[in-house]
Motif scaffolding. Structure first.
Motif, PDB file in Angstrom:
ATOM      1  N   PHE A  93       0.836  -1.204   0.000  1.00  0.00           N
ATOM      2  CA  PHE A  93       0.000   0.000   0.000  1.00  0.00           C
ATOM      3  C   PHE A  93       0.870   1.253   0.000  1.00  0.00           C
ATOM      4  O   PHE A  93       0.615   2.201  -0.746  1.00  0.00           O
ATOM      5  CB  PHE A  93      -0.929  -0.005   1.223  1.00  0.00           C
ATOM      6  N   ILE A  94       1.914   1.231   0.843  1.00  0.00           N
ATOM      7  CA  ILE A  94       2.813   2.401   0.907  1.00  0.00           C
ATOM      8  C   ILE A  94       3.474   2.624  -0.446  1.00  0.00           C
ATOM      9  O   ILE A  94       3.515   3.744  -0.968  1.00  0.00           O
ATOM     10  CB  ILE A  94       3.888   2.203   2.023  1.00  0.00           C
ATOM     11  N   ILE A  95       3.946   1.533  -1.053  1.00  0.00           N
ATOM     12  CA  ILE A  95       4.612   1.650  -2.368  1.00  0.00           C
ATOM     13  C   ILE A  95       3.616   2.170  -3.407  1.00  0.00           C
ATOM     14  O   ILE A  95       3.916   3.083  -4.182  1.00  0.00           O
ATOM     15  CB  ILE A  95       5.175   0.279  -2.817  1.00  0.00           C
ATOM     16  N   GLY A  96       2.430   1.599  -3.403  1.00  0.00           N
ATOM     17  CA  GLY A  96       1.412   1.986  -4.392  1.00  0.00           C
ATOM     18  C   GLY A  96       1.021   3.446  -4.249  1.00  0.00           C
ATOM     19  O   GLY A  96       1.029   4.194  -5.240  1.00  0.00           O
ATOM     20  N   THR A  97       0.716   3.863  -3.031  1.00  0.00           N
ATOM     21  CA  THR A  97       0.296   5.262  -2.842  1.00  0.00           C
ATOM     22  C   THR A  97       1.463   6.208  -3.106  1.00  0.00           C
ATOM     23  O   THR A  97       1.275   7.283  -3.672  1.00  0.00           O
ATOM     24  CB  THR A  97      -0.254   5.499  -1.421  1.00  0.00           C
ATOM     25  N   THR A  98       2.664   5.790  -2.721  1.00  0.00           N
ATOM     26  CA  THR A  98       3.829   6.643  -3.010  1.00  0.00           C
ATOM     27  C   THR A  98       3.972   6.797  -4.524  1.00  0.00           C
ATOM     28  O   THR A  98       4.184   7.908  -5.030  1.00  0.00           O
ATOM     29  CB  THR A  98       5.126   6.023  -2.430  1.00  0.00           C
ATOM     30  N   ALA A  99       3.834   5.673  -5.233  1.00  0.00           N
ATOM     31  CA  ALA A  99       3.957   5.736  -6.699  1.00  0.00           C
ATOM     32  C   ALA A  99       2.884   6.662  -7.281  1.00  0.00           C
ATOM     33  O   ALA A  99       3.180   7.513  -8.127  1.00  0.00           O
ATOM     34  CB  ALA A  99       3.838   4.340  -7.287  1.00  0.00           C
ATOM     35  N   GLY A 100       1.662   6.523  -6.780  1.00  0.00           N
ATOM     36  CA  GLY A 100       0.574   7.365  -7.281  1.00  0.00           C
ATOM     37  C   GLY A 100       0.806   8.830  -6.981  1.00  0.00           C
ATOM     38  O   GLY A 100       0.674   9.696  -7.855  1.00  0.00           O
ATOM     39  N   LEU A 101       1.191   9.114  -5.726  1.00  0.00           N
ATOM     40  CA  LEU A 101       1.412  10.507  -5.324  1.00  0.00           C
ATOM     41  C   LEU A 101       2.564  11.117  -6.111  1.00  0.00           C
ATOM     42  O   LEU A 101       2.488  12.255  -6.579  1.00  0.00           O
ATOM     43  CB  LEU A 101       1.722  10.575  -3.819  1.00  0.00           C
ATOM     44  N   ARG A 102       3.651  10.343  -6.239  1.00  0.00           N
ATOM     45  CA  ARG A 102       4.827  10.851  -6.948  1.00  0.00           C
ATOM     46  C   ARG A 102       4.524  11.076  -8.422  1.00  0.00           C
ATOM     47  O   ARG A 102       4.944  12.063  -9.007  1.00  0.00           O
ATOM     48  CB  ARG A 102       5.996   9.875  -6.802  1.00  0.00           C
ATOM     49  N   LEU A 103       3.799  10.125  -8.983  1.00  0.00           N
ATOM     50  CA  LEU A 103       3.497  10.246 -10.417  1.00  0.00           C
ATOM     51  C   LEU A 103       2.767  11.557 -10.677  1.00  0.00           C
ATOM     52  O   LEU A 103       3.151  12.350 -11.534  1.00  0.00           O
ATOM     53  CB  LEU A 103       2.642   9.051 -10.841  1.00  0.00           C
ATOM     54  N   ILE A 104       1.724  11.788  -9.893  1.00  0.00           N
ATOM     55  CA  ILE A 104       0.934  13.014 -10.093  1.00  0.00           C
ATOM     56  C   ILE A 104       1.757  14.237  -9.741  1.00  0.00           C
ATOM     57  O   ILE A 104       1.796  15.230 -10.487  1.00  0.00           O
ATOM     58  CB  ILE A 104      -0.341  12.957  -9.208  1.00  0.00           C
ATOM     59  N   PHE A 140       5.045  14.771  -9.617  1.00  0.00           N
ATOM     60  CA  PHE A 140       6.115  15.096 -10.560  1.00  0.00           C
ATOM     61  C   PHE A 140       5.571  15.497 -11.922  1.00  0.00           C
ATOM     62  O   PHE A 140       6.146  16.343 -12.600  1.00  0.00           O
ATOM     63  CB  PHE A 140       7.084  13.914 -10.690  1.00  0.00           C
ATOM     64  N   LEU A 141       4.451  14.869 -12.298  1.00  0.00           N
ATOM     65  CA  LEU A 141       3.851  15.222 -13.585  1.00  0.00           C
ATOM     66  C   LEU A 141       3.417  16.689 -13.571  1.00  0.00           C
ATOM     67  O   LEU A 141       3.673  17.441 -14.508  1.00  0.00           O
ATOM     68  CB  LEU A 141       2.640  14.317 -13.845  1.00  0.00           C
ATOM     69  N   ILE A 190      -2.936  -4.634  -4.155  1.00  0.00           N
ATOM     70  CA  ILE A 190      -3.025  -3.477  -3.229  1.00  0.00           C
ATOM     71  C   ILE A 190      -2.236  -2.307  -3.798  1.00  0.00           C
ATOM     72  O   ILE A 190      -2.697  -1.165  -3.806  1.00  0.00           O
ATOM     73  CB  ILE A 190      -2.506  -3.873  -1.820  1.00  0.00           C
ATOM     74  N   THR A 191      -1.034  -2.582  -4.280  1.00  0.00           N
ATOM     75  CA  THR A 191      -0.198  -1.529  -4.870  1.00  0.00           C
ATOM     76  C   THR A 191      -0.934  -0.847  -6.020  1.00  0.00           C
ATOM     77  O   THR A 191      -1.025   0.390  -6.082  1.00  0.00           O
ATOM     78  CB  THR A 191       1.123  -2.138  -5.402  1.00  0.00           C
ATOM     79  N   GLY A 221      -4.176   1.084  -4.729  1.00  0.00           N
ATOM     80  CA  GLY A 221      -3.820   2.291  -3.968  1.00  0.00           C
ATOM     81  C   GLY A 221      -3.314   3.397  -4.873  1.00  0.00           C
ATOM     82  O   GLY A 221      -3.754   4.545  -4.785  1.00  0.00           O
ATOM     83  N   GLY A 222      -2.394   3.059  -5.756  1.00  0.00           N
ATOM     84  CA  GLY A 222      -1.786   4.077  -6.619  1.00  0.00           C
ATOM     85  C   GLY A 222      -2.751   4.596  -7.660  1.00  0.00           C
ATOM     86  O   GLY A 222      -2.868   5.811  -7.859  1.00  0.00           O
ATOM     87  N   LEU A 240      -5.315   7.029  -6.388  1.00  0.00           N
ATOM     88  CA  LEU A 240      -4.811   8.393  -6.207  1.00  0.00           C
ATOM     89  C   LEU A 240      -4.725   9.129  -7.545  1.00  0.00           C
ATOM     90  O   LEU A 240      -5.020  10.320  -7.628  1.00  0.00           O
ATOM     91  CB  LEU A 240      -3.435   8.363  -5.544  1.00  0.00           C
ATOM     92  N   ILE A 241      -4.324   8.402  -8.582  1.00  0.00           N
ATOM     93  CA  ILE A 241      -4.211   9.041  -9.899  1.00  0.00           C
ATOM     94  C   ILE A 241      -5.598   9.415 -10.415  1.00  0.00           C
ATOM     95  O   ILE A 241      -5.828  10.529 -10.881  1.00  0.00           O
ATOM     96  CB  ILE A 241      -3.495   8.098 -10.894  1.00  0.00           C
ATOM     97  N   PHE A 279      -1.964   6.653   4.035  1.00  0.00           N
ATOM     98  CA  PHE A 279      -0.517   6.623   3.775  1.00  0.00           C
ATOM     99  C   PHE A 279       0.240   7.273   4.942  1.00  0.00           C
ATOM    100  O   PHE A 279       1.235   6.740   5.424  1.00  0.00           O
ATOM    101  CB  PHE A 279      -0.221   7.359   2.459  1.00  0.00           C
ATOM    102  N   ILE A 331       7.915   9.024 -13.275  1.00  0.00           N
ATOM    103  CA  ILE A 331       6.622   8.613 -13.847  1.00  0.00           C
ATOM    104  C   ILE A 331       6.730   7.198 -14.403  1.00  0.00           C
ATOM    105  O   ILE A 331       5.878   6.346 -14.135  1.00  0.00           O
ATOM    106  CB  ILE A 331       6.171   9.623 -14.931  1.00  0.00           C
ATOM    107  N   SER A 361       7.012   4.731 -11.582  1.00  0.00           N
ATOM    108  CA  SER A 361       5.733   4.568 -10.889  1.00  0.00           C
ATOM    109  C   SER A 361       4.785   3.687 -11.698  1.00  0.00           C
ATOM    110  O   SER A 361       4.113   2.804 -11.145  1.00  0.00           O
ATOM    111  CB  SER A 361       5.078   5.935 -10.655  1.00  0.00           C
ATOM    112  N   LEU A 414       3.086   0.263 -10.506  1.00  0.00           N
ATOM    113  CA  LEU A 414       1.631   0.112 -10.426  1.00  0.00           C
ATOM    114  C   LEU A 414       1.138  -1.036 -11.314  1.00  0.00           C
ATOM    115  O   LEU A 414       0.181  -1.727 -10.975  1.00  0.00           O
ATOM    116  CB  LEU A 414       0.925   1.412 -10.822  1.00  0.00           C
TER     117      LEU A 414
END
Lengths: 308, 613
Positions: free
Chosen positions: A182-193, A195-196, B9-10, B13-14, B17-18, B37, B594, B597, B601
């Motif tokens: 979950f931490i990895i996924g949300t971090t990836a999502g947050l970072r993606l947005i 940085f974009l 889950i990854t 979750g990601g 957010l997107i 988070f 990007i 990520s 994902l």
């Protein structure tokens, strides 16, 4: 031709070095103690009790007789000074004094971040949502005791958190994968947005916006003002430099011919950037060093040097 | 399963957010995922701390090399943790302590029936079902079968929340009417309250036997009676401090005292009940403010300072001294402030009035009430101000009485006047400012002169401390753990301020030496690139120093070559070339992040899951 010193020679050198250091520490200690007992400002924190808390005393407070030596903070100044010197001692070589400071730093900072996350995240965001009445009754009196309509959703991070702590038990360590995922996924999502938006679109838009408008340029030139042209030339340099750097970063094609020339320009721009970055870093570190030295000279030793 | 579920889950979750970033309807999901988070990141810190504990404990127990350092780490870690988690030495949060009020536990079901208020009404149809009532009233208010029921007494903030709940005029008028009903009886208004979140009956001030009788008549259940008993005891408890009689200001002994504070000439200062912050501030401000001085008075004050000491004081010192006295307030300033506060302003109609107008068929509702007549000070009131200036010991409260006796004084005027006069210096503050200014000008004052200027300041400081001690002693702490974990003065703060922060700053400062040493080794002018790097660093470093600016100061700043002045070159490099390089780097990093990520994902990159073992 060099010769390796005999082991007993090495031992003698080490003993001599230790003795020299002991003597130096003893002399410094005597000087410090003498100064401490003769200069009433040295290593002391003068405070004034305003009734609603302690404040640093001014010269007037001292003259008025309302200032007093705050023992806690005075000890703090000494500890702080000794820690500062302890870290600087690493410049000579790795030594037990430095290691003690290092050990203290590790222990205190680990506990600091733990306490910070406990009081600022876990209590308000987790327990405050799940058990608002209980949390309000002792930790956050201003918290509304009514549950939010989807409060039960916070059992998910609670369970994930417990699973994360299972990492401490090797047998159940695999359970930590879920919260970690979950931490990895949300971090990836947050970072993606993040940085974009900020570093991709943001940089491109800022680059485009740095160009002056045609109308303002014509108007300025008609008025005999060439600053807009200077702005334009700078904007062109920025665009050309960025493109050159990006060409250098583009490794999918071979860097030869025209591409190699543009890429080389990109390297030049990057070198100037790194030089500027280096200059700034050095200045920042030196400023920090100056602050530490000021602390030692003025706050601890109370030396009357110009600028203090 | 051990890998599939984490991968899902990854991805969920990601991607959530997107998606939440682009679809407004799902914004709430994104916010929730971010909070989750944060919670997990917080728990990860705990995991890190426990891990550190275990590693170092095992090192100590096994007596491994360097175990003594591990022991130091452990002890410092546990001390800091204990101090922070238990908030050792942290005072309770002042904004949550309800100073001046005493609490007795009482749940909503234990409130007497006389504290239940009903009014016919409905939630406006425009409010959809899933929207809940405001949090501040949710436990006290129910709406059912055309009746709105409110338990307890409504506070202004609750009324405001209810008014803001809907812009429907009928609803707002109904809430105003409900607030009017949901009040304690007149003799208890302002003293009695019930806080739903705190599940406590509150009483402000001292409970008189008449008040107690009124309260007992409100209900007969045992919990209610018990709560009244507790409040009676708490509000009538007496706390005394022994103080030195010479530390008690004459203005306090001779003047009007707050009803809850008493003083015996033997040196006993007694407070009854929980002291309010207002009483505390009134006690602290017993020292009269300094009145405006005529030139003769200024000269006399200066002369008294000169005569007090043996050292002569020069004319510069005199001018400085008189200059400070010239900045004192004037009668005209006070009159202007009172008159300005007396200028009438238009009022606002109540929601009930507006609703009645709407029902009467008024099409264009105007919430404004025209301004009335302005109030200015009359001659008798101006004379009262003159008398106040002429009598240095007269209190502001006495001036208010005199002004009201001599003419009209509105509440706004009284507040403005009190605020203005209270902010003026007392003789102690004036003495401190005078001493500070003279010391700044290197004027040497001897002990007797310092005593003349600073004696009143010392007395005020001593009295302020006494008042604060009495204030704290009279208060029954309601939430001992509500304070900040890092409040100034606590052991946690001390360890952060005097150990962690200096260590951190020094470690970074240490890098100055290593950066310099690394630069010495790395910056060899071997090719064009290295020359550019070195040259730029040199210009930037020089441009930030005095020497750098001085080196090119001979170039005309308005001339055609002004760009070659080192400070201008620095600015140009930073704003053009450095900006361009950084932008390119940022764009590269963004593209890299990007793509990484997306790989995470989509499950292409699974390295974070580790091996199956």
């Amino acid at each position: 031709m060099t010769t390796t010193p005999r082991p007993d020679t090495n031992q003698n050198l080490k003993t001599f070095e230790k003795r020299v250091w002991l003597a130096v520490i003893l002399i410094i200690g005597i000087v410090l103690m003498t100064r401490f007992f003769t200069v009433k400002e040295m290593g002391r924190y003068y405070a004034v009790d305003t009734g609603s808390g302690l404040e640093a005393a001014t010269a007037v407070d001292k003259e008025a007789g309302v200032a007093f030596v705050d023992v806690d903070r005075s000890i703090g100044i000494w500890i702080s000074a000794l820690m500062t010197i302890g870290i600087f001692s690493f410049l000579y070589k790795d030594n037990p004094y430095y290691k003690v400071c290092e050990a203290l730093f590790i222990g205190i900072s680990a506990a600091y971040w733990m306490v910070l996350s406990f009081w600022t995240t876990i209590i308000p965001n987790l327990f405050g949502k799940l058990f608002p009445t209980w949390t309000q009754s002792w930790a956050i009196p201003g918290l509304p005791t009514a549950h939010e309509h989807d409060w039960w959703l916070y059992f998910v991070p609670l369970i994930l958190g417990i699973m994360l702590l299972m990492r401490l038990f090797p047998k159940y360590g695999w359970m930590a994968r879920w919260p970690l995922a979950f931490i990895i996924g949300t971090t990836a999502g947050l970072r993606l947005i993040g940085f974009l938006e900020a570093d991709f679109w943001g940089q491109i838009i800022n680059t485009i916006n740095s160009f002056p408008s045609y109308a303002s340029m014509i108007e300025a030139v008609n008025e005999g003002n060439y600053s807009e042209l200077f702005k334009l030339s700078n904007a062109i340099i920025v665009v050309v430099s960025i493109l050159a750097c990006l060409v250098y970063f583009f490794f999918s094609i071979e860097h030869k011919g025209a591409v190699a020339k543009v890429a080389r320009l990109g390297i030049f721009v990057l070198m100037v950037t790194f030089g500027a970055g280096f200059g700034f870093t050095v200045m920042g570190r030196i400023a920090l060093l100056a602050i530490r030295l000021e602390f030692l000279i003025y706050d601890w030793l109370a030396l009357d040097i110009v600028g203090g | 399963m051990k890998r599939t579920i984490p991968l899902m889950i990854t991805a969920v979750g990601g991607i959530l957010l997107i998606v939440a970033t682009f679809i407004p309807a799902t914004k709430d999901w994104g916010e929730k995922a971010t909070i989750w988070f944060d919670i997990l990141a917080g728990i990860a810190f705990i995991l890190g701390g426990v891990n550190l504990l275990m590693i170092h404990l095992s090192k100590v127990s096994d007596r491994k090399k360097g175990w003594a350092y591990s022991l130091i780490t452990l002890l410092s870690f546990l001390t800091m943790l204990f101090a922070g988690l238990f908030k050792i030495g942290s005072p309770p949060a002042p904004d949550q302590e309800f100073y001046g009020e005493s609490f007795a536990p009482l749940t909503i079901s234990q409130l007497p029936d006389s504290a239940t208020f009903t009014i016919p009404g409905e939630i406006p149809a425009t409010i959809t079902d899933h929207i809940e009532l405001p949090a501040s009233v949710r436990t006290q208010m129910t709406v059912a079968d055309g009746t709105i029921t409110f338990r307890g007494w409504m506070r202004p903030n609750q009324l405001n929340d209810l008014i803001d709940f809907s812009d429907n005029l009928k609803w707002r008028a109904t809430m105003e009417a409900l607030a009017e009903k949901a009040k304690p009886q007149v003799t208890l208004t302002g003293s009695l309250d019930w806080y739903s979140d705190h599940r406590a009956l509150s009483y402000g001030g001292v409970m008189t036997p008449e008040d107690r009788t009124s309260l007992e008549q409100m209900g007969s259940d045992a919990p209610w009676k018990s709560a009244i008993d507790q409040l009676d005891k708490l509000t009538n408890k007496k706390i005394s401090l022994n103080v030195k009689p010479e530390d008690v200001p004459p203005a306090f002994i001779n003047g009007d005292k707050p009803a809850t504070v008493a003083y015996e000439s033997s040196g006993q200062l007694t407070a009854t009940g929980d002291m309010t912050t207002g009483t505390r501030d009134t006690l602290k401000s017993v020292f009269p403010v300094v009145r405006p001085m005529t030139p003769e008075q200024q000269q006399a004050y200066w002369q008294s300072l000169v005569d007090a000491g043996e050292k002569p004081l020069d004319d510069d010192a005199r001018q400085t001294f008189i200059g400070i006295l010239d900045t004192l307030w004037t009668k005209q300033q006070l009159v202007d402030i009172i008159n300005a506060a007396g200028i009438a302003k238009p009022g606002t109609k109540s929601w009930t009035q507006l609703y009645e107008e709407q029902q009467a068929g008024v099409a264009d509702l105007n919430p404004e009430i025209p301004a009335g007549e302005s109030v200015t000070l009359n001659d008798a009131q101006l004379q009262a101000i003159d008398a106040y200036i002429a009598a240095p010991q007269q209190r502001i409260s006495q001036l208010v009485i005199n002004l009201k006796a001599a003419g009209t004084l509105t509440g706004g005027q009284q507040a403005a006047m009190t605020k203005y006069l209270s902010s003026q210096p007392t003789s102690g503050r004036l003495g401190r400012d005078l001493t500070q200014t003279l010391m700044d000008k290197n004027v040497s004052l001897d002990q007797a002169q310092l005593e003349l200027l600073l004696g009143p300041y010392r007395s005020e400081m001593v009295w302020a401390r006494i008042v604060e001690r009495l204030f704290i002693a009279s208060h029954v702490v309601k939430y001992p753990y509500s304070g900040e974990y890092n409040a100034t003065g606590t052991p946690f703060w001390w360890m952060y301020e005097y150990i962690m922060q200096p260590l951190m700053a020094t470690v970074f400062a240490l890098l100055a030496f290593y950066v310099a040493s690394a630069a010495f080794r790395a910056f060899r002018v071997k090719n064009v690139e290295a020359s550019l790097l070195l040259g730029t660093a040199f210009i930037i470093l020089l441009g930030r120093t005095f020497a750098g600016v001085w080196l090119t100061s001979w170039i005309d700043p308005a001339g055609p070559f002004s760009g070659f002045r080192i400070e201008n070159m620095t600015v140009w490099i930073m704003s053009v070339i450095n900006t361009a390089g950084n932008r390119a780097i940022f764009i590269g990093i963004a593209l890299g992040i990007i793509s990484t990520s997306v790989k995470v994902l989509l499950g292409v990159d699974r390295s974070y899951l580790g091996s199956d073992d």
